[in-house]
Design a protein around this motif. Structure first.
Motif, PDB file in Angstrom:
ATOM      1  N   UNK A   1      11.637 -54.384  24.539  1.00 22.12           N
ATOM      2  CA  UNK A   1      10.873 -54.148  23.317  1.00 22.12           C
ATOM      3  C   UNK A   1      11.866 -54.065  22.170  1.00 22.12           C
ATOM      4  N   UNK A   2      11.673 -54.909  21.171  1.00 16.78           N
ATOM      5  CA  UNK A   2      12.580 -54.933  20.017  1.00 16.78           C
ATOM      6  C   UNK A   2      12.014 -54.071  18.906  1.00 16.78           C
ATOM      7  N   UNK A   3      12.807 -53.140  18.428  1.00 20.66           N
ATOM      8  CA  UNK A   3      12.359 -52.335  17.292  1.00 20.66           C
ATOM      9  C   UNK A   3      12.975 -52.840  15.995  1.00 20.66           C
ATOM     10  N   UNK A   4      13.936 -53.737  16.111  1.00 19.29           N
ATOM     11  CA  UNK A   4      14.517 -54.358  14.910  1.00 19.29           C
ATOM     12  C   UNK A   4      14.514 -55.863  15.106  1.00 19.29           C
TER      13      UNK A   4
ATOM     14  N   UNK B   1       4.277 -52.923  25.331  1.00 25.18           N
ATOM     15  CA  UNK B   1       5.538 -52.610  24.650  1.00 25.18           C
ATOM     16  C   UNK B   1       6.232 -51.434  25.316  1.00 25.18           C
ATOM     17  N   UNK B   2       5.473 -50.431  25.689  1.00 29.87           N
ATOM     18  CA  UNK B   2       6.053 -49.271  26.368  1.00 29.87           C
ATOM     19  C   UNK B   2       6.663 -49.660  27.701  1.00 29.87           C
ATOM     20  N   UNK B   3       5.968 -50.486  28.472  1.00 35.87           N
ATOM     21  CA  UNK B   3       6.510 -50.862  29.784  1.00 35.87           C
ATOM     22  C   UNK B   3       7.799 -51.672  29.656  1.00 35.87           C
ATOM     23  N   UNK B   4       7.932 -52.476  28.601  1.00 39.30           N
ATOM     24  CA  UNK B   4       9.163 -53.250  28.412  1.00 39.30           C
ATOM     25  C   UNK B   4      10.284 -52.407  27.806  1.00 39.30           C
ATOM     26  N   UNK B   5       9.935 -51.266  27.213  1.00 40.13           N
ATOM     27  CA  UNK B   5      10.962 -50.409  26.605  1.00 40.13           C
ATOM     28  C   UNK B   5      11.515 -49.383  27.586  1.00 40.13           C
ATOM     29  N   UNK B   6      10.916 -49.244  28.754  1.00 38.82           N
ATOM     30  CA  UNK B   6      11.325 -48.214  29.710  1.00 38.82           C
ATOM     31  C   UNK B   6      11.657 -48.809  31.072  1.00 38.82           C
ATOM     32  N   UNK B   7      12.830 -49.466  31.208  1.00 44.99           N
ATOM     33  CA  UNK B   7      13.190 -50.032  32.512  1.00 44.99           C
ATOM     34  C   UNK B   7      13.361 -48.965  33.588  1.00 44.99           C
ATOM     35  N   UNK B   8      13.590 -47.711  33.189  1.00 44.90           N
ATOM     36  CA  UNK B   8      13.696 -46.639  34.175  1.00 44.90           C
ATOM     37  C   UNK B   8      12.344 -46.360  34.839  1.00 44.90           C
ATOM     38  N   UNK B   9      11.257 -46.535  34.101  1.00 40.04           N
ATOM     39  CA  UNK B   9       9.912 -46.312  34.643  1.00 40.04           C
ATOM     40  C   UNK B   9       9.230 -47.598  35.089  1.00 40.04           C
ATOM     41  N   UNK B  10       9.584 -48.723  34.450  1.00 44.69           N
ATOM     42  CA  UNK B  10       8.956 -50.016  34.736  1.00 44.69           C
ATOM     43  C   UNK B  10      10.062 -51.059  34.950  1.00 44.69           C
ATOM     44  N   UNK B  11      10.707 -51.072  36.128  1.00 48.57           N
ATOM     45  CA  UNK B  11      11.839 -51.985  36.331  1.00 48.57           C
ATOM     46  C   UNK B  11      11.456 -53.466  36.323  1.00 48.57           C
ATOM     47  N   UNK B  12      10.197 -53.796  36.590  1.00 47.56           N
ATOM     48  CA  UNK B  12       9.744 -55.189  36.624  1.00 47.56           C
ATOM     49  C   UNK B  12       8.436 -55.335  35.844  1.00 47.56           C
TER      50      UNK B  12
ATOM     51  N   UNK C   1       7.069 -57.631  34.136  1.00 48.32           N
ATOM     52  CA  UNK C   1       6.307 -58.878  34.247  1.00 48.32           C
ATOM     53  C   UNK C   1       5.394 -58.880  35.467  1.00 48.32           C
ATOM     54  N   UNK C   2       5.629 -57.983  36.423  1.00 49.14           N
ATOM     55  CA  UNK C   2       4.756 -57.898  37.597  1.00 49.14           C
ATOM     56  C   UNK C   2       3.348 -57.450  37.225  1.00 49.14           C
ATOM     57  N   UNK C   3       3.216 -56.701  36.116  1.00 49.26           N
ATOM     58  CA  UNK C   3       1.908 -56.168  35.722  1.00 49.26           C
ATOM     59  C   UNK C   3       1.437 -56.674  34.365  1.00 49.26           C
ATOM     60  N   UNK C   4       2.170 -57.600  33.770  1.00 44.38           N
ATOM     61  CA  UNK C   4       1.825 -58.128  32.455  1.00 44.38           C
ATOM     62  C   UNK C   4       1.313 -59.559  32.585  1.00 44.38           C
ATOM     63  N   UNK C   5       0.097 -59.844  32.103  1.00 48.94           N
ATOM     64  CA  UNK C   5      -0.406 -61.221  32.186  1.00 48.94           C
ATOM     65  C   UNK C   5       0.344 -62.137  31.213  1.00 48.94           C
ATOM     66  N   UNK C   6       0.795 -63.278  31.711  1.00 49.17           N
ATOM     67  CA  UNK C   6       1.527 -64.236  30.876  1.00 49.17           C
ATOM     68  C   UNK C   6       1.327 -65.640  31.417  1.00 49.17           C
TER      69      UNK C   6
END
Length: 174
Positions: A13-16, A69-80, A82-87
């Motif tokens: 997640x990019x904040x800048x 955005x939260x799941x992509x900003x927290x690799x400690x809680x969501x290491x993968x 893309x497994x749960x994000x539709x794309x």
């Protein structure tokens, strides 16, 4: 473990994130915290990728996608994430998140610029790898190669302000 022909996607997640120029080339920039898996991956891709292929895609999320955005900003809680994000995959085989406002395929123009090391910015020797201060980041510059998609609905953008996800005013009528 992915098969040999399966790609592993990294995200952040990019904040800048900002545009730099439209001419002579469309350029954007963003900063990533280091050390990070995403910064390391982009630095490796910059030297290894095909000259005409996009290195990455920047998804512009809608206000309804704060959980993504939260799941992509927290690799400690969501290491993968893309497994749960539709794309779906772009022409370059990069993941475009469904429901996003749009996606921009980009080619990095150089490896990340360490923002913590003014000596490097003045063409002196880079800090030793162990000397990176806490909270340091690298600036990445990329050339836009194509706009991959745009949402058909009139959605608001997801913004990050004062440590919270938010959006702006109501969208204009269609």
């Amino acid at each position: 473990m992915p098969g040999q022909d399966e790609r592993v996607y990294h995200g952040a997640t990019l904040s800048s994130f900002t545009s730099i120029a439209m001419e002579p080339l469309p350029l954007v920039s963003f900063a990533l915290r280091i050390p990070s898996r995403m910064a390391s991956t982009l630095n490796a891709l910059q030297s290894d990728s095909a000259p005409d292929a996009a290195d990455m895609v920047i998804n512009i999320l809608s206000a309804q996608q704060a959980s993504i955005a939260t799941s992509f900003s927290r690799p400690d809680l969501h290491p993968h994430p893309f497994d749960t994000t539709p794309y779906f995959l772009s022409a370059d085989g990069l993941p475009v998140i469904r429901g996003s406002l749009g996606a921009i395929s980009c080619k990095l123009v150089a490896q990340g610029i360490p923002l913590h090391d003014l000596g490097f910015l003045q063409q002196r020797q880079l800090d030793a790898p162990g000397d990176v201060p806490t909270g340091a980041s690298e600036l990445f510059i990329a050339q836009v190669t194509r706009v991959e998609s745009a949402a058909e609905e009139n959605l608001l953008p997801l913004l990050y302000h004062r440590r919270l996800f938010t959006s702006c005013t109501e969208p204009p009528p269609p």
